[in-house]
Enzyme design. Structure first.
Site, mmCIF file in Angstrom:
data_model
loop_
_atom_site.group_PDB
_atom_site.id
_atom_site.type_symbol
_atom_site.label_atom_id
_atom_site.label_comp_id
_atom_site.label_asym_id
_atom_site.label_seq_id
_atom_site.Cartn_x
_atom_site.Cartn_y
_atom_site.Cartn_z
ATOM 1 C CD GLN A 208 1.206 28.833 50.928
ATOM 2 O OE1 GLN A 208 0.448 28.168 50.212
ATOM 3 N NE2 GLN A 208 2.175 29.573 50.423
ATOM 4 C CG HIS B 299 -2.911 30.668 48.018
ATOM 5 N ND1 HIS B 299 -2.722 30.888 46.680
ATOM 6 C CD2 HIS B 299 -1.695 30.304 48.508
ATOM 7 C CE1 HIS B 299 -1.451 30.678 46.377
ATOM 8 N NE2 HIS B 299 -0.809 30.325 47.459
ATOM 9 C CD GLU C 191 0.031 23.006 48.916
ATOM 10 O OE1 GLU C 191 0.039 23.227 47.694
ATOM 11 O OE2 GLU C 191 -0.703 23.632 49.711
ATOM 12 C CG HIS C 192 3.682 24.744 50.819
ATOM 13 N ND1 HIS C 192 2.360 25.113 50.625
ATOM 14 C CD2 HIS C 192 4.247 24.689 49.585
ATOM 15 C CE1 HIS C 192 2.147 25.290 49.332
ATOM 16 N NE2 HIS C 192 3.259 25.039 48.681
ATOM 17 C CG ASP D 75 4.365 29.197 46.191
ATOM 18 O OD1 ASP D 75 4.228 27.964 46.231
ATOM 19 O OD2 ASP D 75 3.765 29.979 46.950
ATOM 20 C CG HIS E 267 -4.099 -18.274 31.799
ATOM 21 N ND1 HIS E 267 -5.392 -18.072 31.419
ATOM 22 C CD2 HIS E 267 -3.592 -17.049 32.126
ATOM 23 C CE1 HIS E 267 -5.676 -16.775 31.512
ATOM 24 N NE2 HIS E 267 -4.589 -16.139 31.933
#
Length: 434
Positions: free
Chosen positions: A263, A266, A331-332, A365, A424
């Protein structure tokens, strides 16, 4: 040179503050970016194709003179399948099939039930008509993102998937086009940036307007998605990629180090964190980081990421590890432990959970099947991975029988008059038996 990655311990008096500092990250566009994006959106709305071509020439340095030059026809998309290697094609097709099979389980069906007086209540599930998929272009392109975004849309029943992908310096990435072919993407345009997002949201003479825009992009793309939200739906405003590895000390430290790298490579803002009860094992992982980092092609990016936002965290117990993991809401999340099932009930917040020592996050992934478009920056506390449900909408069904209208009308009348909404009340009263 050793990596200067921070070491934290749950025993430290200021541990909570240090965690807050570690996790702080704000995706805020500065005024210059924001102003530029608004200018681009305005130009696309007013001048359509002409503005889209001009911005593509300016920002992506393309030679195109019209949108015809920035449109991939179906023959060219299919041709890409033969331009890539057989191994690449097989990989795309296998991944797409696994993603499809997984997402088939997410399909929702319409339902209804009938009450004793004949009143019918229910829910109708309908796919979106048209979805826009943004894909980063050039050398840093991601065919896996094409599959992860387009396949669930098709499983949901979306009639038309429109993909935009920039081609800087006229560089066409055939594996991205091949992924579009495999995933069943219907139309592809060689445009990118905020101008592509605006075109998808508002439409031009050539690019049709969509109902929702999905897919990753840079700060200009993210900012544009913020501004067009409301006109169209969006998937999310994604932050930097994250991984949290929880380990019991029994995994090969080289594996853990490489999982953190997966990661961190990235970009410089990505975040990689290890939590472990075994201080000696943390030392081993740090040694592996320093041993393996010089062998990485993206060494500089990984080093910057680990030193700026990475951490090796020592905790006193399994319970503390779970508490910290839920604070991170990653996230992971890798549960690199002997019995991951026993840990699972304690995990409340995570985008995707990778169970056991042999389940590398990178498998998720590409080809495991579950979606890799995941909530970041702690948003796993309230949001979920991209899925079929993001490409479907729900409509309530209400059918009142005569008796049901008479009975429910009494309640509606009382509540409506309590809100001083006489029309109404009278609307319901008209249908009540006299």
């Amino acid at each position: 040179m050793s990596v200067n990655i921070r070491r934290l311990s749950s025993k430290q008096a200021d541990f909570s503050k240090q965690m807050n500092d570690l996790l702080s990250w704000e995706s805020v566009s500065d005024d210059a970016v924001n102003g530029r994006v608004l200018e681009i959106i305005k130009a696309i709305r007013e001048r359509g194709d002409a503005a889209l071509v001009e911005y593509s020439q300016k920002f992506d340095r393309v030679s195109a003179k019209s949108m015809a030059d920035l449109t991939f026809d179906k023959a060219r998309i299919q041709e890409a399948l033969h331009r890539i290697s057989p191994e690449q094609r097989k990989g795309l097709e296998l991944s797409a099939e696994r993603i499809r099979l997984y997402h088939e389980h997410q399909k929702q069906e319409s339902w209804r039930y009938t009450e004793a007086d004949g009143t019918i209540l229910g829910q109708k599930i309908t796919p979106l008509d048209r979805v826009g998929l943004y894909v980063p272009g050039g050398k840093a392109s991601y065919p896996s993102s094409v599959l992860m975004n387009a396949v669930p849309a098709k499983v949901a029943g979306v009639q038309e998937v429109v993909m935009v992908v920039p081609t800087p310096d006229d560089e066409v990435n055939d594996i991205v086009l091949a992924a579009a072919a495999v995933a069943g993407v219907d139309r592809v345009f060689a445009v990118g940036g905020a101008q592509a997002v605006a075109a998808l949201a508002y439409g031009t003479e050539t690019v049709p307007p969509v109902d929702k825009i999905v897919g990753p992009g840079n700060i200009y793309v993210a900012t544009a998605k913020r501004h067009v939200f409301g006109k169209v739906g969006i998937d999310m405003i994604a932050g930097p990629s994250e991984i949290l590895v929880v380990c019991d000390g029994g995994t090969n430290p080289d594996w853990v180090a490489m999982d953190l790298f997966s990661q961190a490579e990235h970009d410089e803002d990505a975040q990689a964190i290890l939590i472990c009860e075994d201080a000696a094992f943390i030392d081993q992982v740090e040694a592996s980081i320093n041993k393996l980092l010089p062998t990485m092609e993206r060494e500089k990016i990984i080093r910057t990421s680990l030193e700026a936002r990475g951490a090796l965290i020592h905790v006193g117990s399994k319970e503390e590890a779970l508490e910290v993991a839920n604070i991170v809401a990653p996230e992971h999340l890798e549960l690199s432990v002997a019995d991951p099932e026993s840990w699972l009930p304690g995990i409340r917040h995570a985008g995707a959970i990778f169970m056991g020592r042999y389940t590398a996050e990178s498998i998720g992934d590409y080809c495991a099947g579950p979606n890799h478009v995941l909530p970041t920056s702690g948003t796993a506390r309230y949001s979920s991975p991209l899925g079929v449900y993001d490409f479907q909408k729900r409509s309530s069904i209400i059918f009142c029988s005569e008796n049901g209208a008479a009975e429910l009308g009494k309640t509606a009348s009382v509540l409506a008059r309590g809100e001083s909404l006489t029309a109404h009340a009278r609307s319901a009263e008209y249908r009540m038996k006299k």
